[in-house]
Design an enzyme around this catalytic site. Structure first.
Site, PDB file in Angstrom:
ATOM      1  N   ARG A 196       0.827  -1.209   0.000  1.00 52.16           N
ATOM      2  CA  ARG A 196       0.000   0.000   0.000  1.00 52.16           C
ATOM      3  C   ARG A 196       0.862   1.261   0.000  1.00 52.16           C
ATOM      4  NH1 ARG A 196      -4.604   0.481   4.563  1.00 52.16           N
ATOM      5  NH2 ARG A 196      -2.877   0.587   6.030  1.00 52.16           N
TER       6      ARG A 196
ATOM      7  N   ARG B 224       3.012   3.959   4.957  1.00 54.54           N
ATOM      8  CA  ARG B 224       2.796   4.130   6.401  1.00 54.54           C
ATOM      9  C   ARG B 224       3.847   3.361   7.165  1.00 54.54           C
ATOM     10  NH1 ARG B 224      -3.407   3.132   8.121  1.00 54.54           N
ATOM     11  NH2 ARG B 224      -2.367   2.031   9.813  1.00 54.54           N
TER      12      ARG B 224
ATOM     13  N   ARG C 244      -0.636  -6.572  13.723  1.00 49.70           N
ATOM     14  CA  ARG C 244      -1.941  -5.896  13.576  1.00 49.70           C
ATOM     15  C   ARG C 244      -3.034  -6.892  13.208  1.00 49.70           C
ATOM     16  NH1 ARG C 244      -0.288  -1.612   9.305  1.00 49.70           N
ATOM     17  NH2 ARG C 244      -2.494  -1.050   9.234  1.00 49.70           N
TER      18      ARG C 244
HETATM   19  P1  AMP Z   1      -5.596   2.219  11.511  1.00 49.94           P
HETATM   20  O1  AMP Z   1      -5.217   3.452  10.788  1.00 49.94           O
HETATM   21  O2  AMP Z   1      -7.086   2.115  11.765  1.00 49.94           O
HETATM   22  O3  AMP Z   1      -5.037   0.985  10.856  1.00 49.94           O
HETATM   23  O4  AMP Z   1      -4.931   2.302  12.970  1.00 49.94           O
HETATM   24  C1  AMP Z   1      -3.535   2.364  13.121  1.00 49.94           C
HETATM   25  C2  AMP Z   1      -3.181   2.030  14.549  1.00 49.94           C
HETATM   26  O5  AMP Z   1      -3.759   3.005  15.432  1.00 49.94           O
HETATM   27  C3  AMP Z   1      -3.691   0.697  15.064  1.00 49.94           C
HETATM   28  O6  AMP Z   1      -2.839  -0.383  14.707  1.00 49.94           O
HETATM   29  C4  AMP Z   1      -3.703   0.947  16.571  1.00 49.94           C
HETATM   30  O7  AMP Z   1      -2.400   0.877  17.123  1.00 49.94           O
HETATM   31  C5  AMP Z   1      -4.165   2.399  16.647  1.00 49.94           C
HETATM   32  N1  AMP Z   1      -5.640   2.486  16.751  1.00 49.94           N
HETATM   33  C6  AMP Z   1      -6.502   2.928  15.808  1.00 49.94           C
HETATM   34  N2  AMP Z   1      -7.772   2.843  16.233  1.00 49.94           N
HETATM   35  C7  AMP Z   1      -7.716   2.324  17.488  1.00 49.94           C
HETATM   36  C8  AMP Z   1      -8.697   1.971  18.454  1.00 49.94           C
HETATM   37  N3  AMP Z   1     -10.015   2.108  18.222  1.00 49.94           N
HETATM   38  N4  AMP Z   1      -8.263   1.465  19.643  1.00 49.94           N
HETATM   39  C9  AMP Z   1      -6.949   1.321  19.904  1.00 49.94           C
HETATM   40  N5  AMP Z   1      -5.980   1.589  19.025  1.00 49.94           N
HETATM   41  C10 AMP Z   1      -6.346   2.106  17.814  1.00 49.94           C
END
Ligand code: AMP
Length: 210
Positions: free
Chosen positions: A122, A152, A163
């Site tokens: 990505r 990213r 993840r």
């Molecule tokens: P994302 O952009 O949604 O893939 O989120 C990137 C990272 O942010 C995740 O791997 C978590 O470490 C953190 N994160 C995002 N949303 C949450 C959430 N609702 N609760 C806890 N950590 C979060």
């Protein structure tokens, strides 16, 4: 209409959120984006979140829930909102139910075997667009706005594996949670183009709004 977008990393939540936002005018609230903005701005929340994000773990619930609650109670939400990346576990879902009314959970289901390649290939743009290297033909700038593309920091194989594990253990149970509330709509996010997938989601949103 208030929506929760559910799906593993790489399922296409951000891509579908952009389609939904354009057509339905829902406010897009992505907790990952909020954390990354805090990291960039060097805020205390950003400093705390970075170590969890780098390890592919969830940022502590108290911090995350407070952030979303504040955004929902104090920000504008126009035609409704769309949560992307929240809730990510049962505790967060229960907290959310205390301060917001969720109408529908759109679950984008993608086979695990596709996720690793999707995320590691990505490339993102700060305008919100995202691409896969296999379709870029060597281009390094965004086709929509011309800005340079980037990867990213957490889109590397070790963090992606963590993840995906975090998703399986903590987030996937939300499918049952929303099914039990009669709010779940699952779409196959592994077959068809992003536009095809949106067509299926769109049909469900129209059905809901009738
Ligand atoms: P994302 O952009 O949604 O893939 O989120 C990137 C990272 O942010 C995740 O791997 C978590 O470490 C953190 N994160 C995002 N949303 C949450 C959430 N609702 N609760 C806890 N950590 C979060």
């Amino acid at each position: 209409m208030n929506i929760v977008l559910l799906g593993a990393p790489g399922a296409g939540k951000g891509t579908q959120a952009a389609f939904i936002q354009e057509k339905y005018g829902l406010v897009h609230i992505a907790t990952g984006d909020i954390f990354r903005a805090n990291i960039k701005g060097g805020t205390p929340i950003g400093k705390l979140a970075k170590s969890y994000i780098d390890a592919g773990k969830l940022v502590p619930d108290e911090v995350t829930c407070e952030l979303v609650k504040d955004r929902l109670l104090n920000g504008s939400s126009g035609n409704g909102f769309m949560l992307d990346g929240f809730p990510r576990n049962i505790f967060q879902a229960r907290e959310l139910d205390k301060f917001a009314d969720i109408d529908l959970c759109v679950n984008i289901d993608v086979d695990k075997s596709l996720l690793m390649d999707r995320i590691c290939g990505r490339r993102m743009c700060s305008c919100g667009a995202s691409y896969h290297v296999s379709t870029l033909g060597g281009a390094t700038t965004c086709a929509k706005c011309g800005k340079p593309l980037y990867r990213r920091e957490d889109d590397n194989p070790a963090t992606v594996e963590a993840r995906i594990n975090t998703y399986t253990q903590q987030t996937a149970p939300l499918v049952e949670y929303y099914a039990a509330q009669g709010k779940l709509f699952t779409v196959d996010g592994g077959a068809g183009s992003p536009a095809d997938i949106f067509a299926a989601i769109d049909a469900e949103l129209k059905r809901y709004l009738k």
